[in-house]
Design a protein around this motif. Structure first.
Motif, PDB file in Angstrom:
ATOM      1  N   TYR A 203       4.194  -4.118  11.213  1.00  0.00           N
ATOM      2  CA  TYR A 203       2.942  -4.082  11.816  1.00  0.00           C
ATOM      3  C   TYR A 203       2.351  -5.476  11.941  1.00  0.00           C
ATOM      4  CZ  TYR A 203       3.156   0.995  11.361  1.00  0.00           C
ATOM      5  OH  TYR A 203       3.680   2.127  11.532  1.00  0.00           O
ATOM      6  N   TYR A 204       1.601  -5.829  13.132  1.00  0.00           N
ATOM      7  CA  TYR A 204       1.305  -7.193  13.071  1.00  0.00           C
ATOM      8  C   TYR A 204      -0.083  -7.421  13.342  1.00  0.00           C
ATOM      9  CZ  TYR A 204       6.317  -7.838  13.749  1.00  0.00           C
ATOM     10  OH  TYR A 204       7.509  -7.913  13.803  1.00  0.00           O
ATOM     11  N   ASN A 205      -0.981  -6.271  13.646  1.00  0.00           N
ATOM     12  CA  ASN A 205      -2.349  -6.245  13.892  1.00  0.00           C
ATOM     13  C   ASN A 205      -3.092  -5.708  12.530  1.00  0.00           C
ATOM     14  OD1 ASN A 205      -2.008  -7.026  16.770  1.00  0.00           O
ATOM     15  ND2 ASN A 205      -1.759  -4.978  17.094  1.00  0.00           N
ATOM     16  N   LYS A 206      -3.253  -6.994  11.759  1.00  0.00           N
ATOM     17  CA  LYS A 206      -3.629  -6.674  10.441  1.00  0.00           C
ATOM     18  C   LYS A 206      -4.962  -7.791  10.038  1.00  0.00           C
ATOM     19  CE  LYS A 206       0.526  -6.803   8.743  1.00  0.00           C
ATOM     20  NZ  LYS A 206       1.885  -6.741   7.655  1.00  0.00           N
ATOM     21  N   ILE A 207      -5.546  -7.184   8.954  1.00  0.00           N
ATOM     22  CA  ILE A 207      -6.717  -8.159   8.458  1.00  0.00           C
ATOM     23  C   ILE A 207      -6.049  -9.379   7.526  1.00  0.00           C
ATOM     24  CG2 ILE A 207      -8.557  -8.320   6.857  1.00  0.00           C
ATOM     25  CD1 ILE A 207      -9.313  -5.256   7.231  1.00  0.00           C
ATOM     26  N   ASP A 208      -6.560 -10.452   7.986  1.00  0.00           N
ATOM     27  CA  ASP A 208      -5.929 -11.685   7.395  1.00  0.00           C
ATOM     28  C   ASP A 208      -6.251 -11.794   5.931  1.00  0.00           C
ATOM     29  OD1 ASP A 208      -4.676 -14.264   7.066  1.00  0.00           O
ATOM     30  OD2 ASP A 208      -6.535 -15.288   7.871  1.00  0.00           O
ATOM     31  N   SER A 209      -5.000 -11.610   5.029  1.00  0.00           N
ATOM     32  CA  SER A 209      -5.464 -11.318   3.786  1.00  0.00           C
ATOM     33  C   SER A 209      -4.522 -12.355   2.813  1.00  0.00           C
ATOM     34  CB  SER A 209      -4.931  -9.877   3.189  1.00  0.00           C
ATOM     35  OG  SER A 209      -5.720  -8.815   4.114  1.00  0.00           O
ATOM     36  N   ILE A 210      -4.760 -12.464   1.499  1.00  0.00           N
ATOM     37  CA  ILE A 210      -3.949 -13.037   0.533  1.00  0.00           C
ATOM     38  C   ILE A 210      -3.450 -12.063  -0.499  1.00  0.00           C
ATOM     39  CG2 ILE A 210      -4.113 -14.978  -1.298  1.00  0.00           C
ATOM     40  CD1 ILE A 210      -4.761 -16.056   1.602  1.00  0.00           C
ATOM     41  N   ILE A 211      -2.165 -12.085  -0.738  1.00  0.00           N
ATOM     42  CA  ILE A 211      -1.476 -11.253  -1.742  1.00  0.00           C
ATOM     43  C   ILE A 211      -1.767 -11.731  -3.077  1.00  0.00           C
ATOM     44  CG2 ILE A 211       0.577  -9.970  -2.357  1.00  0.00           C
ATOM     45  CD1 ILE A 211      -0.435  -9.477   0.480  1.00  0.00           C
ATOM     46  N   VAL A 212      -2.343 -10.936  -3.706  1.00  0.00           N
ATOM     47  CA  VAL A 212      -2.980 -11.230  -5.246  1.00  0.00           C
ATOM     48  C   VAL A 212      -2.298 -10.411  -6.144  1.00  0.00           C
ATOM     49  CG1 VAL A 212      -4.612 -11.519  -6.890  1.00  0.00           C
ATOM     50  CG2 VAL A 212      -5.041 -12.182  -4.786  1.00  0.00           C
ATOM     51  N   GLY A 213      -1.447 -10.685  -7.294  1.00  0.00           N
ATOM     52  CA  GLY A 213      -1.000 -10.090  -8.285  1.00  0.00           C
ATOM     53  C   GLY A 213      -1.827  -9.717  -9.680  1.00  0.00           C
ATOM     54  N   GLN A 214      -1.612  -8.565 -10.057  1.00  0.00           N
ATOM     55  CA  GLN A 214      -2.209  -8.357 -11.346  1.00  0.00           C
ATOM     56  C   GLN A 214      -0.883  -7.849 -12.536  1.00  0.00           C
ATOM     57  OE1 GLN A 214      -5.207  -5.383 -11.737  1.00  0.00           O
ATOM     58  NE2 GLN A 214      -5.770  -5.959 -13.868  1.00  0.00           N
ATOM     59  N   LEU A 215      -0.744  -8.804 -13.296  1.00  0.00           N
ATOM     60  CA  LEU A 215       0.240  -8.707 -14.313  1.00  0.00           C
ATOM     61  C   LEU A 215      -0.295  -7.868 -15.419  1.00  0.00           C
ATOM     62  CD1 LEU A 215       2.849  -9.730 -15.456  1.00  0.00           C
ATOM     63  CD2 LEU A 215       1.681 -11.724 -16.584  1.00  0.00           C
ATOM     64  N   TYR A 216       0.755  -6.841 -16.109  1.00  0.00           N
ATOM     65  CA  TYR A 216       0.348  -6.273 -17.152  1.00  0.00           C
ATOM     66  C   TYR A 216       1.628  -6.443 -18.003  1.00  0.00           C
ATOM     67  CZ  TYR A 216      -2.940  -3.248 -14.667  1.00  0.00           C
ATOM     68  OH  TYR A 216      -4.135  -3.041 -14.120  1.00  0.00           O
ATOM     69  N   TYR A 217       1.361  -7.032 -19.513  1.00  0.00           N
ATOM     70  CA  TYR A 217       2.401  -7.360 -20.267  1.00  0.00           C
ATOM     71  C   TYR A 217       2.121  -6.854 -21.664  1.00  0.00           C
ATOM     72  CZ  TYR A 217      -0.156 -11.597 -21.216  1.00  0.00           C
ATOM     73  OH  TYR A 217      -1.416 -12.215 -21.722  1.00  0.00           O
ATOM     74  N   ILE A 218       3.183  -6.387 -22.546  1.00  0.00           N
ATOM     75  CA  ILE A 218       3.013  -6.173 -23.861  1.00  0.00           C
ATOM     76  C   ILE A 218       3.312  -7.217 -24.787  1.00  0.00           C
ATOM     77  CG2 ILE A 218       4.298  -4.446 -25.438  1.00  0.00           C
ATOM     78  CD1 ILE A 218       4.672  -2.680 -23.543  1.00  0.00           C
ATOM     79  N   GLN A 219       2.589  -7.202 -25.720  1.00  0.00           N
ATOM     80  CA  GLN A 219       2.729  -8.219 -26.567  1.00  0.00           C
ATOM     81  C   GLN A 219       2.648  -7.550 -28.009  1.00  0.00           C
ATOM     82  OE1 GLN A 219      -0.097 -11.573 -26.486  1.00  0.00           O
ATOM     83  NE2 GLN A 219       1.585 -12.653 -25.239  1.00  0.00           N
ATOM     84  N   GLU A 220       3.026  -8.096 -29.271  1.00  0.00           N
ATOM     85  CA  GLU A 220       3.211  -7.431 -30.357  1.00  0.00           C
ATOM     86  C   GLU A 220       2.561  -8.167 -31.318  1.00  0.00           C
ATOM     87  OE1 GLU A 220       7.462  -6.852 -30.968  1.00  0.00           O
ATOM     88  OE2 GLU A 220       7.333  -5.019 -29.860  1.00  0.00           O
TER      89      GLU A 220
END
Length: 503
Positions: A203-220
């Motif tokens: 699909y090409y007719n889409k809102i102009d957007s920026i792809i943002v990531g949310q990272l989840y990570y495990i620490q001990e």
């Protein structure tokens, strides 16, 4: 992995995307096959059918509707049971009501319906658990369950081997943020999108957007746990303030040991920069819950698949054959009469309206040079092989899906009720694996909520409890209400599935 370095995180994300690229491509193809116009026609075949009839006779969507409809009409109920020791039925009942209310304010039923349909189609769907302020004027957070859009492009998990993904060490959720919103939230951001590992857009007719990531990570981190004489096991930090009080009741310390306590942190990023500082969460495992249908591990690779993938070929062949049938039959030129000019002289208007006239006869002039009445030439001849192919593909589609006429509400043979029930039972075998995938995900959701609730609802406040009969009541909480026992002694989160009547 060093989660403080974005280049390491992006490298791990790229590796996960590459390892799953074939699975995700298949899932995308299945989704587009159902949802996109002309999705059931391959691009190369479309070009070959240029200026020729090309129709879609969708026999696959009713099968998806049937399986997804069963999921939508089923109740997935989390039943919290005390696990023994210091846990009580009262605590379990409060937990049960709290989780029921969390599901209610999250509209979890809708999330389950959408996720079930997505998993049936492409084999993969997901939702997430978050802690957030659900009211603007509140100082208290709640736990909520939220759907994740476009899971096939947005959810990436660290290496896992379990079908409920409980052993994943990290996850990234990618989301399209409208450019205007991105610039308002992160004015110093790079404006670079995170790669979604998609070769092309459908699909090409889409809102102009920026792809943002949310990272989840495990620490001990190391934590000392204490074994008490009553059999309870608690954090030393939590139980130390009430140790003297417990001793008065005859409960004393038996042993201690140091463990590596897991906790989850989260952070936002774009294609080049971190967008915020790392934040603590209340979770001790990744709160991203995938639904993996037909889960298998083959050659150390996690595989999953929806119902559409095995139906792609017979459905396409059916469309091709039916389109040819129509081209050679319904859209073929009508049979023509062979006449001479003398035979139709004076009756031209009658012969011109031959194909639309309801008159019982048509007149003509005898012509010695063409004895007898005008003769009709042969009409279009449909290749009988096409009709055989169409029928075969219909049968193959149903057999491949494991569904029979009775499952689809069709009873052409007018069988007895017992025969219909047996056919429906055979069809249920084809859908039970999707129920199992949903059940695993819901059960893991319950386990995460049980562990997170004591950390969120740990201050003096009034919380809402939704009882089984739908009654909403408020309970005043105090920080010490469940201390030192703690809610985490409730270890069991059972999933009960109630099928709709007749199943």
């Amino acid at each position: 992995m060093d989660y403080t370095k974005l280049n390491k995180v992006l490298k791990a994300l790229d590796a996960a995307q590459e390892a799953e690229s074939d699975q995700r491509d298949a899932a995308r193809e299945a989704q587009l096959f159902i949802t996109k116009r002309d999705g059931q026609w391959e691009p190369t075949v479309i070009s070959a059918y240029d200026n020729r009839p090309r129709y879609t006779f969708d026999l696959t969507t009713p099968i998806i509707d049937q399986i997804a409809g069963e999921i939508e009409q089923s109740d997935f109920n989390l039943d919290i049971r005390p696990a023994g020791g210091e846990s009580t039925k009262e605590t379990a009942a409060i937990l049960d009501g709290l989780i029921r209310n969390i599901s209610n304010i999250s509209d979890f039923d809708t999330t389950l319906s959408l996720s079930g349909r997505e998993a049936v189609t492409g084999g993969l769907s997901a939702w997430c658990i978050k802690q957030k302020y659900i009211e603007d004027d509140s100082f208290f957070q709640d736990l909520v369950i939220e759907p994740i859009a476009s899971v096939v492009d947005s959810v990436w998990l660290g290496p896992l081997t379990r079908p409920d993904s409980s052993d994943a060490k990290w996850a990234s959720v990618l989301e399209a943020s409208p450019k205007e919103d991105y610039e308002k939230k992160w004015p110093d951001g790079s404006g670079t999108s995170v790669d979604q590992n998609r070769l092309s857009d459908s699909y090409y007719n889409k809102i102009d957007s920026i792809i943002v990531g949310q990272l989840y990570y495990i620490q001990e981190r190391p934590e000392t746990i204490v074994l008490m004489s009553d059999g309870g096991v608690y954090s030393e930090e939590e139980i130390k303030p009430v140790m003297d009080e417990l001793a008065l009741n005859g409960i004393t310390q038996v042993d201690t040991r140091v463990i590596e306590k897991k906790y989850v942190k989260t952070r936002l990023f774009d294609g080049k920069d971190w967008l915020n500082e790392a934040e603590d969460t209340v979770f001790d495992e990744i709160p991203i819950i995938p639904v993996l249908a037909n889960f298998q591990t083959v050659e150390n690779k996690v595989c999953y698949m929806g119902a559409v993938e095995k139906l792609l070929d017979p459905q396409r062949v059916f469309n091709y054959a039916k389109s040819r049938e129509i081209e050679e039959g319904a859209l073929a030129p009508r049979p023509k009469y062979t006449v001479t000019g003398k035979q139709v002289q004076g009756y031209e208007s009658e012969w011109a309206a031959l194909n639309t006239s309801a008159d019982p006869f048509i007149r003509y002039n005898p012509d010695p040079e063409a004895p007898g009445a005008p003769q009709q030439g042969g009409g279009a001849a449909i290749n009988p092989g096409l009709m055989g192919v169409s029928q075969s593909m219909q049968d193959i589609i149903r057999d491949t899906a494991g569904f029979h006429a009775a499952n689809l509400g069709d009873n052409p043979g007018l069988q007895s009720g017992i025969a219909i029930q047996k056919l429906q039972a055979k069809g249920d075998i084809g859908s039970v694996k999707y129920f199992n995938a949903m059940e695993r995900a819901v059960a893991r959701t319950g386990r995460i909520l049980v562990k997170a609730i004591p950390k969120v609802y740990d201050t003096q406040r009034q919380v809402r409890i939704l009882k089984e009969d739908g009654t909403l009541i408020g309970i005043d909480f105090e920080r010490s209400r469940f201390k030192p026992v703690g809610w985490d002694v409730i270890a069991a989160a059972w999933v009960l599935i109630k099928r709709y009547p007749g199943q």
